[in-house]
Scaffold this motif. Structure first.
Motif, PDB file in Angstrom:
ATOM      1  N   ALA A 123      -0.964   3.546  -2.594  1.00  0.00           N
ATOM      2  CA  ALA A 123      -2.192   4.107  -3.288  1.00  0.00           C
ATOM      3  C   ALA A 123      -3.611   3.691  -2.601  1.00  0.00           C
ATOM      4  O   ALA A 123      -4.619   4.112  -2.916  1.00  0.00           O
ATOM      5  CB  ALA A 123      -2.253   3.373  -5.004  1.00  0.00           C
ATOM      6  N   GLY A 126      -5.513   6.301  -1.280  1.00  0.00           N
ATOM      7  CA  GLY A 126      -5.996   7.465  -2.004  1.00  0.00           C
ATOM      8  C   GLY A 126      -5.510   8.861  -1.327  1.00  0.00           C
ATOM      9  O   GLY A 126      -4.171   9.085  -1.270  1.00  0.00           O
ATOM     10  N   ASN A 127      -6.639   9.634  -1.367  1.00  0.00           N
ATOM     11  CA  ASN A 127      -6.237  11.096  -0.821  1.00  0.00           C
ATOM     12  C   ASN A 127      -6.244  11.173   0.696  1.00  0.00           C
ATOM     13  O   ASN A 127      -6.288  12.196   1.500  1.00  0.00           O
ATOM     14  CB  ASN A 127      -6.984  12.115  -1.345  1.00  0.00           C
ATOM     15  N   PRO A 142      -9.212   3.386  -2.099  1.00  0.00           N
ATOM     16  CA  PRO A 142      -8.542   3.075  -3.284  1.00  0.00           C
ATOM     17  C   PRO A 142      -9.236   3.823  -4.545  1.00  0.00           C
ATOM     18  O   PRO A 142     -10.411   3.522  -4.706  1.00  0.00           O
ATOM     19  CB  PRO A 142      -8.765   1.342  -3.549  1.00  0.00           C
ATOM     20  N   LEU A 143      -8.598   4.621  -5.118  1.00  0.00           N
ATOM     21  CA  LEU A 143      -9.344   5.362  -6.273  1.00  0.00           C
ATOM     22  C   LEU A 143      -9.190   4.967  -7.561  1.00  0.00           C
ATOM     23  O   LEU A 143      -9.806   5.478  -8.616  1.00  0.00           O
ATOM     24  CB  LEU A 143      -8.484   6.922  -6.217  1.00  0.00           C
ATOM     25  N   THR A 144      -8.484   3.706  -7.797  1.00  0.00           N
ATOM     26  CA  THR A 144      -7.948   3.604  -9.029  1.00  0.00           C
ATOM     27  C   THR A 144      -8.329   2.078  -9.022  1.00  0.00           C
ATOM     28  O   THR A 144      -7.868   1.274  -8.239  1.00  0.00           O
ATOM     29  CB  THR A 144      -6.612   3.771  -9.493  1.00  0.00           C
ATOM     30  N   ALA A 147      -5.341   0.332  -7.310  1.00  0.00           N
ATOM     31  CA  ALA A 147      -5.545   0.398  -5.837  1.00  0.00           C
ATOM     32  C   ALA A 147      -6.469  -0.580  -5.334  1.00  0.00           C
ATOM     33  O   ALA A 147      -6.268  -0.945  -4.301  1.00  0.00           O
ATOM     34  CB  ALA A 147      -5.941   1.922  -5.359  1.00  0.00           C
TER      35      ALA A 147
END
Ligand code: NAD
Ligand code: UD2
Length: 309
Positions: A123, A126-127, A142-144, A147
């Motif tokens: 995570a 991210g993308n 880290p998108l969350t 993460a």
């Protein structure tokens, strides 16, 4: 170090309980620290005299100081493992996923315990690197909250290494699967959900067209890597991806489950999850360089063991 004491935080959970079994089988004494939020006592060999269970929270600094006393090494797996839970309750999950790591670092420094194996996650990328094999140097995104806490924990472990001689071995797990993975949340690992529903003959819901891919890693292939990192003479700094550099689509996964069981319940499709990563695959060259990686358990065999066939 065969009869040495190892602390496993999150040892009653999916991955932690398999690690605990392996350490006990190798002759170690194991101290499991777990708050049983998702972990189960039934995952543990409670009648083994070499197993000690501490019920409590990694966010409790005083408990963490007691937990590390006498330990040779620590496997730090305790965390709220659900990304969605971290989105719903960032402050609460931060206590487990970040403060817990910091408490552990401080407790280890005070007690002079150096080796710690840490369960980070894909995570952190991210993308980024989507569609290619993701190397460890891929820029982090880290998108969350989950993460962010994993990446911040990595940085803190690195700080304690430079400043205080801690010996962290950091793994970034991709998609781990196997027995004892809890299928009860919609955000549980997809293999745990699909296999539970297939066994019960309940319809299976695929989010999107099923052509998204993941790098699935069987838990029994992971445990020896964690054991090696706990006992290696030295660790090299920097996180290591855990994956096979193999892409399996959900449609391929369903076909494999169908082959193991001889049939599949109805499969329906609904909209793809918002923000879902289309393709996630690990560049595992660093893993192969640093650790003895046994041949991967073929997906079909892992599924057969999980499905009890
Ligand atoms: P799990 O939920 O089965 O295990 C986590 C364990 O930690 C549970 O036993 C839970 O009760 C315990 N725990 C949670 N918060 C705690 C707290 N505050 N104090 C003490 N114990 C606490 O999940 P898992 O899949 O076995 O995950 C283990 C680790 O691996 C986690 O750190 C997770 O983030 C990481 N990870 C897992 C995957 C995967 O594919 N399963 C992928 C990436 C990273
Ligand atoms: C995994 C980890 C997550 C984080 C992330 C990093 C798990 C459970 N999640 O998320 O913690 O590390 O990787 O990239 O290990 N799906 C369905 N139907 C279902 C459930 C899932 O189609 O009932 C799909 C889902 O939309 C996704 C795929 O299956 O495309 C895998 O989902 P997942 O939740 O098992 O794992 P992932 O990779 O999203």
């Amino acid at each position: 170090m065969s009869d040495s004491l190892i602390l496993v935080t999150g040892g009653a959970g999916f991955i932690g309980s398999h690690l605990t079994d392996a350490l006990l089988a190798a002759g170690h004494r194991v101290r499991v620290l777990d708050n049983f939020s998702t972990g189960q006592r039934s995952n543990l060999a409670l009648d083994n005299p070499r197993l000690e269970v501490l019920q409590g929270d990694v966010a409790d600094a005083a408990l963490m100081r007691r937990a590390v006393v006498g330990c040779q090494a620590v496997a730090h797996l305790a965390a709220v493992a659900s990304v969605q839970a971290s989105v719903d309750d960032p402050v609460g999950t931060h206590q487990s996923n970040f403060i817990g790591t910091l408490n552990l670092c401080e407790a280890m420094r005070e007690a002079g315990v150096r080796r710690v194996v840490y369960a980070s996650s894909a995570a952190v990328y991210g993308n980024n690197g989507e569609g290619v094999a993701v190397g460890e140097d891929t820029p982090k995104a880290p998108l969350t909250p989950y993460a962010v806490d994993k990446l911040a924990s990595e940085f803190y472990l690195d700080f304690f290494q430079r400043q205080h001689g801690l010996e962290p071995a950091i793994f970034r797990f991709f998609n781990i699967f196997g027995p004892r993975q809890d299928p009860s949340s919609p955000y549980s690992g997809v293999i745990s959900i699909f296999t539970e529903r297939a066994l019960a003959g309940k319809p299976i819901c695929v989010f999107g067209d099923g052509e998204q891919t993941r790098d699935f890693f069987y838990v029994a292939d992971l445990v020896p890597l964690l054991v090696q990192a706990l006992s290696a003479a030295k660790v090299t700094s920097g996180a290591v991806n855990v994956g096979h550099n193999q892409s399996i689509s959900l449609n391929q996964l369903l076909a494999a489950i169908g082959e193991v069981l001889g049939s599949l319940p109805a499969v329906t499709h609904t909209a793809a999850r918002a923000g879902d990563i289309r393709h996630s695959r690990a560049d595992n060259s660093l893993l192969c360089q640093r650790f003895q990686l046994a041949p991967a358990t073929p997906l079909q065999d892992g599924l057969a063991r999980l499905l009890g066939r």
